[in-house]
Scaffold this motif. Structure first.
Motif: not given
Lengths: 315, 238
Positions: A264, A278-281, A284-285, A288, A290, A292-294, A296, A298
């Motif tokens: 990913p 690699t990860e959305e979480q 988000r750090r 922070n 929500d 704001i769009d990510v 992907n 993929d």
């Protein structure tokens, strides 16, 4: 598994702090080791050298030998070495050196003592710091949070096909190309084929890690005259395996994903400031919110280049 | 954990943030036992939220969630306001999950039953190795969706990416719009009126039914089948 991250700031700032946050959130993806590549505003001359020594009790002798090799190549130390003060047997040293006459020749000669003191990065701007342990432990030991710059990479390693050693951690420097670093999540299945081909061209590899190979593979293609975008595209079609990697230079971070879409990559882009991981979480750090769009990434066979200060994605 | 007053069904608000996920789960399990509707706030795209929830539960995640949200669901109603990471609803056997935005790789992987409704697009390998249940995607299916699906239906209203329904077995992939290309052994068939009615009946309660749609029903070409018996149901009895 591994976790990777890339960060580009809108203006020079606390990139080390953000990279630590990105990697601490992905520590579960690989607790063997953590590493960071930090790019500061490039020097006009002289190179920042980051090196790893493997026996702290021999540090003085090893640094003297390193300096002698530097002098053999028409250069010298212009900022005396500093190093971490931990109790580990290995140590990470930092120094600034003047320009050698021939970069490749100097690196080749310095690599002859790599079993004692191994260069981790050389660059006008790049500094690679890596060690065994999680993101916060490595950051505490080496002062990563205090490092400022424009952009950088991070990596959490789950060792699969090579050793758990401090110098087998990511990021990897594209030896001997100054200022090029890579982080990678995946496995290259034609590793030995490509290693042999690149060794015939004179490249040296100091680990059995496939990520070290990709860094050199892409840099070699660029040396042959390809643009970064062309080199990234070729890697997708010519290198076999499953991978997502990010490769950085002083002006950009590029990424490529394999044909099978197995690894990913997510991204937040805030007016050219980039947080990728690699990860959305993880991203988000850094952002922070929500609202704001990510993005992907993929799909299969993707590549892109984010230029420092002017984001662009080609997919 | 705060209780929001004035609701017919008692509602519990659970803050996720950077708390240990085990502590979040303990709050979720406690609320589930008490029969309360759960609202997860400050989700930060954390992994494993709402895994293994029993029938009758209601969980709403404000924002986005990470990997495996709603996995092993046995009958709960789960709604995710924005995006879901990889493996949403993995191995669920019953229940209903709605993802308001994008669902990452392998949504509904190995699911046995229930319904996953994705309002946006989804990533690669949606429904990989699914054995039953339904995945409805209002947007586009990602690369290799339906890979090795053993049963169930994937229904996409916004087309499908490359290698669609690769190595499909007994599952079906229904697509409105363009299919970039088919995977190995996947074939497009003309659906019967009864089959279309069955799909529209699934879409009706979601407010998505439209009898004028042109469907592509993608099934296995059976060239990869290695059974002696052509009746795969016999194998499903094992």
């Amino acid at each position: 598994m591994c976790g990777i991250a890339g960060r580009i700031l809108g203006a020079p700032g606390p990139v080390g702090r953000d990279l630590v946050a990105l990697m601490a959130a992905q520590e579960h993806r690989g607790a063997d080791s953590t590493g960071f590549a930090v790019y500061s505003t490039p020097r006009e001359n002289g190179y920042i050298v980051r090196a790893m020594g493997f026996d702290r009790s021999r540090m003085g002798q090893d640094l003297n030998d390193f300096r002698a090799i530097l002098r053999n190549n028409g250069a010298d130390v212009i900022e005396e070495p500093s190093w971490d003060n931990s109790r580990s047997q290995h140590y990470l040293a930092r120094m600034i050196v003047s320009d050698p006459v021939d970069m490749a020749a100097w690196v080749a000669e310095a690599d002859e003592i790599a079993a004692r003191l191994e260069m981790q990065s050389v660059g006008r701007s790049l500094e690679i710091i890596k060690d065994v342990g999680g993101a916060n432990a490595v950051a505490d030991k080496h002062g990563i949070r205090e490092m400022t710059g424009t952009h950088g990479l991070g990596h959490a390693r789950l060792a699969t096909e090579s050793d758990v050693r401090p110098n087998a951690s990511h990021p990897f420097w594209a030896r001997p190309f100054p200022d090029v670093a890579i982080v990678h999540n995946g496995q290259i299945t034609d590793y030995y084929t490509w290693r042999e081909k690149l060794e015939r061209k004179g490249y040296r590899f100091l680990t059995w890690n496939d990520s070290e190979l990709i860094a050199v593979w892409v840099s070699d293609r660029m040396k042959q005259g390809l643009s970064m975008e062309e080199a990234l595209t070729r890697s997708i079609h010519e290198i076999d395996g499953v991978f997502t990697y990010m490769i950085a230079t002083p002006s950009a971070i590029g990424f490529a994903k394999d044909r099978f879409a197995m690894k990913p990559l997510v991204l937040i882009d805030q007016n050219g400031a980039i947080a990728a991981g690699t990860e959305e979480q993880a991203v988000r750090r850094v952002y922070n919110d929500d609202g704001i769009d990510v993005i992907n990434h993929d799909g299969p066979s993707l590549h892109g280049i984010w230029t420092v200060g002017n984001q662009r994605v080609a997919a | 954990m705060n209780r929001a007053p004035g609701r017919t069904m008692a509602e519990t608000v659970i803050d996720v943030g950077e708390r240990p996920i085990r502590a979040v789960h303990e709050d979720i399990q406690k609320a589930a036992k008490a029969g309360e509707r759960m609202v997860l706030r400050n989700t930060l795209s954390r992994h494993n939220l709402g895994v293994g929830l029993p029938p009758g539960c209601e969980l709403h995640a404000e924002g986005s969630v990470g990997y495996y949200c709603g996995g092993l669901n046995t009958g709960a109603r789960i709604t995710v306001e924005r995006n879901a990471g990889w493996g949403c609803g993995e191995a669920m056997s019953a229940g209903h999950i709605t993802v308001g935005g994008y669902a990452g790789m392998s949504v509904g992987a190995a699911m046995l039953g229930g319904l996953i409704h994705v309002r946006g697009d989804c990533g690669p390998r949606a429904g990989v190795a699914m054995k039953g249940g339904t995945i409805v995607v209002e947007g586009k299916l990602g690369y290799q969706s339906g890979f090795m699906a053993h049963g169930g239906k994937i229904i996409a209203l916004g087309g499908a990416g490359p290698s669609c329904a690769d190595a499909l077995w007994q599952g079906e992939v229904w697509v409105c719009g363009d299919v970039e290309d088919l995977g190995v052994d996947a074939v497009i068939t003309e659906p019967s009126a009864e089959q279309v009615a069955e799909v529209e009946a699934i879409l009706d309660p979601l407010g998505l039914s439209d009898r004028s749609r042109a469907w592509r029903r993608i099934v296995a070409g059976e060239r990869l089948w290695y059974f002696q018996s052509r009746d795969a149901k016999a194998w499903l009895m094992i």
